[in-house]
Write a protein that holds these residues in place. Sequence first.
Motif, PDB file in Angstrom:
ATOM      1  N   LYS A  41       0.795  -1.232   0.000  1.00 19.71           N
ATOM      2  CA  LYS A  41       0.000   0.000   0.000  1.00 19.71           C
ATOM      3  C   LYS A  41       0.822   1.274   0.000  1.00 19.71           C
ATOM      4  N   ARG A  42       2.085   1.161   0.389  1.00 16.75           N
ATOM      5  CA  ARG A  42       2.994   2.310   0.444  1.00 16.75           C
ATOM      6  C   ARG A  42       2.475   3.442   1.325  1.00 16.75           C
ATOM      7  N   ASP A  43       1.721   3.072   2.360  1.00 21.25           N
ATOM      8  CA  ASP A  43       1.167   4.070   3.274  1.00 21.25           C
ATOM      9  C   ASP A  43       0.916   3.395   4.617  1.00 21.25           C
ATOM     10  N   TRP A  44       1.671   3.775   5.639  1.00 24.96           N
ATOM     11  CA  TRP A  44       1.515   3.164   6.955  1.00 24.96           C
ATOM     12  C   TRP A  44       0.118   3.363   7.525  1.00 24.96           C
ATOM     13  N   ARG A  45      -0.518   4.465   7.153  1.00 23.30           N
ATOM     14  CA  ARG A  45      -1.868   4.735   7.676  1.00 23.30           C
ATOM     15  C   ARG A  45      -2.859   3.669   7.230  1.00 23.30           C
ATOM     16  N   ALA A  46      -2.588   3.018   6.124  1.00 26.49           N
ATOM     17  CA  ALA A  46      -3.468   1.953   5.629  1.00 26.49           C
ATOM     18  C   ALA A  46      -3.189   0.618   6.326  1.00 26.49           C
ATOM     19  N   CYS A  47      -2.196   0.588   7.189  1.00 20.82           N
ATOM     20  CA  CYS A  47      -1.790  -0.653   7.868  1.00 20.82           C
ATOM     21  C   CYS A  47      -1.962  -0.553   9.387  1.00 20.82           C
ATOM     22  N   LYS A  48      -2.906   0.256   9.815  1.00 17.90           N
ATOM     23  CA  LYS A  48      -3.098   0.483  11.253  1.00 17.90           C
ATOM     24  C   LYS A  48      -3.441  -0.789  12.009  1.00 17.90           C
ATOM     25  N   ASP A  49      -4.267  -1.654  11.428  1.00 16.09           N
ATOM     26  CA  ASP A  49      -4.656  -2.891  12.111  1.00 16.09           C
ATOM     27  C   ASP A  49      -3.442  -3.781  12.369  1.00 16.09           C
ATOM     28  N   GLU A  50      -2.586  -3.927  11.369  1.00 17.56           N
ATOM     29  CA  GLU A  50      -1.382  -4.736  11.501  1.00 17.56           C
ATOM     30  C   GLU A  50      -0.436  -4.130  12.538  1.00 17.56           C
ATOM     31  N   MET A  51      -0.309  -2.819  12.509  1.00 17.80           N
ATOM     32  CA  MET A  51       0.578  -2.146  13.461  1.00 17.80           C
ATOM     33  C   MET A  51       0.067  -2.281  14.886  1.00 17.80           C
ATOM     34  N   GLU A  52      -1.229  -2.148  15.087  1.00 22.74           N
ATOM     35  CA  GLU A  52      -1.806  -2.251  16.427  1.00 22.74           C
ATOM     36  C   GLU A  52      -1.663  -3.670  16.978  1.00 22.74           C
ATOM     37  N   ALA A  53      -1.881  -4.675  16.139  1.00 21.51           N
ATOM     38  CA  ALA A  53      -1.731  -6.066  16.576  1.00 21.51           C
ATOM     39  C   ALA A  53      -0.287  -6.326  17.007  1.00 21.51           C
TER      40      ALA A  53
END
Length: 72
Positions: A41-53
């Motif tokens: 996705k080239r955007d960390w904001r689109a990966c919030k679920d993965e980051m939170e887990a």
Amino acid sequence: MSNNAEKDQVVPEEDDDEPDDCASSVLAAMQDKMNDCYYAKRDWRACKDEMEAFRECWKRQGNDKRTETKDA
């Protein structure tokens, strides 16, 4: 056997073959998933679920205390 000898005996920890829900291998897999998400996705904001887990698992392992990380 005397009472002192019984007290001095070391009781081995129970051998637990079940992996911890946040074992190092699980953390590594979560980090890979986070990285794959970012790569796609080239955007960390689109990966919030993965980051939170990953963050929650990291904290359950006590790594935030060990590494003295702070939440922003």
